[in-house]
Design a protein around this motif. Structure first.
Motif, PDB file in Angstrom:
ATOM      1  N   ASP A  90       2.233  21.818  26.538  1.00 47.38           N
ATOM      2  CA  ASP A  90       2.636  21.017  25.580  1.00 47.38           C
ATOM      3  C   ASP A  90       1.757  20.885  24.096  1.00 47.38           C
ATOM      4  N   ARG A  91       0.610  21.495  24.220  1.00 48.04           N
ATOM      5  CA  ARG A  91      -0.200  21.710  23.070  1.00 48.04           C
ATOM      6  C   ARG A  91       0.381  22.962  22.258  1.00 48.04           C
ATOM      7  N   LYS A  93       3.439  24.221  22.272  1.00 50.92           N
ATOM      8  CA  LYS A  93       4.502  23.926  21.592  1.00 50.92           C
ATOM      9  C   LYS A  93       4.524  23.347  20.406  1.00 50.92           C
ATOM     10  N   LYS A  94       3.321  22.589  19.960  1.00 58.99           N
ATOM     11  CA  LYS A  94       3.154  22.029  18.911  1.00 58.99           C
ATOM     12  C   LYS A  94       2.429  23.223  17.819  1.00 58.99           C
ATOM     13  N   GLN A  95       2.015  24.004  18.137  1.00 56.36           N
ATOM     14  CA  GLN A  95       1.704  25.240  17.273  1.00 56.36           C
ATOM     15  C   GLN A  95       2.741  25.979  16.800  1.00 56.36           C
TER      16      GLN A  95
END
Length: 249
Positions: A90-91, A93-95
């Motif tokens: 999830d983290r 994906k935000k990058q």
């Protein structure tokens, strides 16, 4: 005895044989689970108390041990409310999908199977087509070639500091290091973070749930080889009690 009686006897015999076969298979299954649990505990202890090179040699000689370990590991993680690899995904994906990732000790390479990013998945055995066989202290990547390095429950060898140094080598300037570890392994989270910082990183974020601790670091500019405080940086081996392991199966 007429034909109806013969049919009745045949059906009864078939039913009895089927019931006996099911009982035997059930007993075999229970025995196999106990054997797997015992072997998983033994392999787990080996991985935490030997170097990455020694672990690689063990699995190269007996690849079936990796399958036993992976099954046992998966059974343990399934009992957790949150799988740390899902939080890491999830983290990332935000990058953005343009970030290049190295997954050290990837297991079944879930990150590579989930994300659209370029992902280099390293482990001691090729569990599937996504995995590149390599010791985490020496991966086949060039200097400053990736954006994010991940260690999800994989700082297992006694030489795990070399794994972190290798991650720093392949990370680009201002690259990110993500570390998820079993909280019980970390005696003092502040000292653990300090140890990683001394290897050339700066802490960006850290949280400490009950089961796993997730830390997010940034690569710092080179300041020469730092002498790390081994006492402060020590991780306890995540050894599993035999009675607890069997009770959970």
């Amino acid at each position: 005895m007429n034909l109806a009686d013969d049919d009745s006897v045949t059906e009864s015999t078939t039913s009895s044989l089927q019931s006996a076969k099911e009982k035997i298979n059930k007993l075999k299954g229970k025995f196999q689970k106990k054997m797997d649990a015992s072997q998983f505990r033994h392999i787990n202890e080996k991985l935490y108390t030997t170097t990455g090179e020694e672990a690689m040699e063990m699995f190269s000689k007996k690849p079936e041990l990796f399958d036993i370990y992976h099954r046992g590991f998966s059974n343990q993680v399934e009992k957790w409310e949150i799988n740390p690899v899902d939080r890491i995904i999830d983290r990332i994906k935000k990058q953005g999908e343009d970030k290049v990732i190295a997954d050290f000790g990837c297991g079944d390479a879930k990150i590579a199977q989930t994300l659209q990013n370029a992902v280099f998945s390293f482990d001691l055995i090729k569990h599937n087509e996504h995995v590149i066989v390599a010791n985490s202290s020496n991966v086949p990547l060039g200097d400053k070639s990736i954006d994010i390095a991940v260690f999800c429950l994989s700082l297992m060898g006694t030489d795990f500091k070399d794994f972190i140094r290798e991650a720093r080598r392949v990370l680009r300037s201002k690259g990110r290091l993500i570390v998820a570890e079993v909280s019980s392994r970390i005696t003092n989270i502040s000292q653990f973070v300090q140890g990683i910082e001394e290897l050339g990183f700066a802490i960006l974020e850290q949280n400490e749930p009950m089961i796993t601790s997730l830390s997010w670091f940034s690569r710092r500019p080179s300041q020469g080889r730092t002498r790390v405080n081994l006492r402060a940086y020590l991780l306890n081996p995540a050894l599993i009690r035999r009675d607890k392991l069997l009770a959970n199966r």
